[in-house]
Design a protein around this motif. Structure first.
Motif, PDB file in Angstrom:
ATOM      1  N   LYS A   5       0.821  -1.212   0.000  1.00  0.00           N
ATOM      2  CA  LYS A   5       0.000   0.000   0.000  1.00  0.00           C
ATOM      3  C   LYS A   5       0.854   1.260   0.000  1.00  0.00           C
ATOM      4  CE  LYS A   5      -2.254  -1.408   3.646  1.00  0.00           C
ATOM      5  NZ  LYS A   5      -3.186  -1.498   4.794  1.00  0.00           N
ATOM      6  N   LEU A   6       0.433   2.244  -0.782  1.00  0.00           N
ATOM      7  CA  LEU A   6       1.055   3.557  -0.775  1.00  0.00           C
ATOM      8  C   LEU A   6       0.551   4.301   0.451  1.00  0.00           C
ATOM      9  CD1 LEU A   6       2.715   5.693  -2.434  1.00  0.00           C
ATOM     10  CD2 LEU A   6       0.510   6.359  -3.457  1.00  0.00           C
ATOM     11  N   THR A   7       1.472   4.902   1.245  1.00  0.00           N
ATOM     12  CA  THR A   7       1.056   5.596   2.468  1.00  0.00           C
ATOM     13  C   THR A   7       1.762   6.953   2.586  1.00  0.00           C
ATOM     14  OG1 THR A   7       2.810   4.848   3.973  1.00  0.00           O
ATOM     15  CG2 THR A   7       0.970   3.320   3.603  1.00  0.00           C
ATOM     16  N   THR A   8       1.226   7.775   3.477  1.00  0.00           N
ATOM     17  CA  THR A   8       1.905   9.010   3.857  1.00  0.00           C
ATOM     18  C   THR A   8       3.062   8.669   4.793  1.00  0.00           C
ATOM     19  OG1 THR A   8       0.607   9.353   5.863  1.00  0.00           O
ATOM     20  CG2 THR A   8      -0.324  10.191   3.789  1.00  0.00           C
ATOM     21  N   THR A  15      -4.795   7.351  -2.018  1.00  0.00           N
ATOM     22  CA  THR A  15      -5.026   6.820  -3.363  1.00  0.00           C
ATOM     23  C   THR A  15      -4.573   7.730  -4.498  1.00  0.00           C
ATOM     24  OG1 THR A  15      -7.290   7.704  -3.272  1.00  0.00           O
ATOM     25  CG2 THR A  15      -6.970   5.386  -2.633  1.00  0.00           C
ATOM     26  N   HIS A  16      -4.505   9.022  -4.269  1.00  0.00           N
ATOM     27  CA  HIS A  16      -4.213   9.944  -5.388  1.00  0.00           C
ATOM     28  C   HIS A  16      -2.824  10.560  -5.212  1.00  0.00           C
ATOM     29  CE1 HIS A  16      -8.132   9.725  -7.322  1.00  0.00           C
ATOM     30  NE2 HIS A  16      -8.643   9.669  -6.105  1.00  0.00           N
ATOM     31  N   LEU A  36      -0.797  16.791  -1.357  1.00  0.00           N
ATOM     32  CA  LEU A  36      -0.134  17.804  -2.166  1.00  0.00           C
ATOM     33  C   LEU A  36       0.830  18.611  -1.308  1.00  0.00           C
ATOM     34  CD1 LEU A  36       0.263  19.635  -4.675  1.00  0.00           C
ATOM     35  CD2 LEU A  36      -1.772  20.905  -3.908  1.00  0.00           C
ATOM     36  N   HIS A  37       0.364  19.064  -0.148  1.00  0.00           N
ATOM     37  CA  HIS A  37       1.213  19.887   0.720  1.00  0.00           C
ATOM     38  C   HIS A  37       2.375  19.077   1.279  1.00  0.00           C
ATOM     39  CE1 HIS A  37      -1.721  22.922   0.205  1.00  0.00           C
ATOM     40  NE2 HIS A  37      -2.667  22.290   0.878  1.00  0.00           N
ATOM     41  N   GLU A  38       2.122  17.826   1.663  1.00  0.00           N
ATOM     42  CA  GLU A  38       3.185  17.000   2.234  1.00  0.00           C
ATOM     43  C   GLU A  38       4.286  16.759   1.201  1.00  0.00           C
ATOM     44  OE1 GLU A  38       3.136  12.479   3.278  1.00  0.00           O
ATOM     45  OE2 GLU A  38       2.767  13.574   5.140  1.00  0.00           O
ATOM     46  N   LYS A  39       3.895  16.475  -0.049  1.00  0.00           N
ATOM     47  CA  LYS A  39       4.903  16.229  -1.085  1.00  0.00           C
ATOM     48  C   LYS A  39       5.732  17.472  -1.368  1.00  0.00           C
ATOM     49  CE  LYS A  39       4.273  13.713  -4.714  1.00  0.00           C
ATOM     50  NZ  LYS A  39       3.754  13.198  -6.006  1.00  0.00           N
TER      51      LYS A  39
END
Length: 495
Positions: A5-8, A15-16, A36-39
């Motif tokens: 799974k992709l996670t923060t 999912t996006h 968006l902000h985290e990336k």
């Protein structure tokens, strides 16, 4: 292969990863799209401060194996048995260039080794030269400023470099090394390494000797000519990095043999020059190389940033049986290197995996950014205390160091007995370099000095030429001729 799974960073699945949340298909983005902000916020912080010097580099893990008994000189556990192996991490680097510069530039090369010993991490932080440009750490910021960028043009300045060198004759020995083909080694595998400074060793009887560390490449010395180095700068600015990675990935593990030179305390007091002067070498005829062991690099780090970029080396980190000396540059680096790492990667830089001692660590350092080791848990954060049994082990105590004087003053680094800046450069030119090497040296110096500009151009050139003449008349004449400077040879011979 099962999917994950992709996670923060907090471990929350999402999912996006490629599409931002917006008000309608073509509307503005919404503040609530945390991904968006985290990336973007993390991306803005991906770079830690670049090293002020030695910014461009590469590194690898390997092993050091003892091949000869040196216990009569040192009680250091790393050397306590022939055949003993110790894990190491070695970082190579250029000195003056930024992180994005070419690694075939004419520059000294850093040669920094971290030995993960059972008595703590020993950092031997040297270069591919046994000497350096200066011998007092107070001069280091000024010297490095001249190797960086002109404050007005923001370009490298031959005028700044040669002005400094011409005003500091102590730099001549290292300038000769730098301007020879040794200044452009063929990658990192084909060069020697040196601890450069004078260190001390202490044996089981608490007897002290002074030592120099040498690492001789098993791959053989190989250098670029100036033209080849310039060409490679354009073809592959990461040549040395790529060469090391490809060699190790192919199983062609580079090796070096460690040697020491040994001088006893009485010799150090009566030697004909200051043996702790970093601009001087010790004669290998008088102090022959003594073999100690072999070092092999056999593992490229899985992640460059984690291990190479975050690696932190400090000459302050010596282990029992290895100590300091009155080498002034070493004394300055004992302070400045750990301070640089605390600024660059934080107070807890030694908790990062590449810098962490793999054996027991007990101290009362707590808190600070990125405390990764449990921060001591509920154990006391002060000493002495009534609750733990951590105590100093007096068996690690070094013998007292006898001082030459009890008078503190600002001593002239070039005073009587400290002012021979020409004998060793002359020997290097006449006895070490081949005829072809001499030709390249002169050509490289002429090319570099031709970049000197401005109203002080001839003053700087003539001042530097005087240093070359004092080292060797033939060298000075060849450089003067190359620069188109007319010199009265007979006058120089009798000057």
């Amino acid at each position: 292969m099962s999917t994950e799974k992709l996670t923060t960073a907090s471990g929350i699945p999402y999912t996006h990863h490629e599409d931002s949340m917006s008000a309608g298909a073509r509307g503005p983005l919404l503040l609530q799209d945390y991904i968006l902000h985290e990336k973007l916020a993390h991306f803005n912080r991906e770079r830690i401060p670049e090293r002020v010097v030695h910014a461009k580099g590469t590194g690898a893990y390997g092993t050091f194996t003892v091949t000869h008994d040196v216990s009569k000189f040192t009680r250091a556990k790393i050397f306590n048995a022939v055949g003993k192996q110790t894990r190491v991490f070695l970082r190579f680097s250029t000195v003056g260039g930024e992180k994005g510069s070419a690694d075939t530039e004419r520059d000294p090369r850093g040669f920094a080794i971290k030995f993960y010993t059972e008595d703590g991490n020993w950092d031997l932080v040297g270069n591919n030269t046994p000497i350096f440009f200066i011998k007092d750490p107070k001069k280091f910021p000024d010297f490095i400023h001249t190797q960086k960028r002109d404050p007005r043009t923001n370009t490298k300045s031959p005028t700044m470099m040669w002005d400094f060198w011409s005003l500091n004759p102590e730099s001549l020995h290292q300038v000769m090394f730098l301007m020879s083909d040794r200044g452009t080694p063929y990658g990192y595998r084909h060069m020697h390494g040196f601890g450069s400074h004078t260190f001390s060793m202490i044996n089981a009887s608490n007897e002290r000797v002074y030592v120099k560390f040498h690492f001789r490449t098993a791959q053989g010395i190989k250098n670029f000519t100036n033209d080849e180095a310039v060409k490679m700068k354009g073809e592959d600015p990461d040549f040395a990095q790529r060469d090391l990675v490809r060699a190790i990935d192919a199983g062609n593990f580079p090796k070096w043999t460690m040697y020491i030179q040994v001088m006893d305390e009485q010799q150090s007091k009566t030697y004909r020059f200051n043996p702790f002067d970093l601009t001087k070498t010790w004669s290998q005829k008088e102090f022959p190389l003594i073999e100690v062991g072999t070092m092999e690099l056999n593992e490229i780090p899985a992640n460059y940033f984690a291990d190479v970029e975050q690696a932190a080396f400090a000459p302050a980190h010596v282990v029992d049986g290895i100590g300091y000396s009155p080498d002034r540059m070493l004394q300055g680096r004992i302070l400045s290197y750990p301070d640089a790492h605390r600024h660059r990667i934080g107070a807890n830089f030694e908790q990062l995996p590449v810098n962490r001692c793999p054996y027991m660590v007990n101290n009362y350092q707590r808190d600070g950014a990125m405390a990764l080791n449990g921060n001591g848990g509920s154990a006391p954060n002060y000493f002495p205390n009534s609750f733990d049994n951590i105590r100093p082990d007096l068996s690690y105590k070094e013998p007292a160091l006898e001082m030459d004087s009890n008078i503190a003053d600002w001593y002239d680094r070039n005073g009587p007995g400290e002012d021979d800046h020409y004998s060793q450069p002359g020997i290097f030119y006449r006895e070490v370099l081949s005829a072809e090497d001499k030709k390249h040296l002169v050509s490289n110096i002429v090319g570099a000095m031709s970049g000197i500009e401005g109203p002080k151009r001839m003053e700087i050139i003539n001042r530097q030429l005087c240093h070359f003449f004092r080292a060797d008349i033939g060298l000075g004449m060849a450089i003067a001729q190359g620069l188109g400077v007319t010199i009265d040879e007979n006058a120089m011979k009798h000057s």
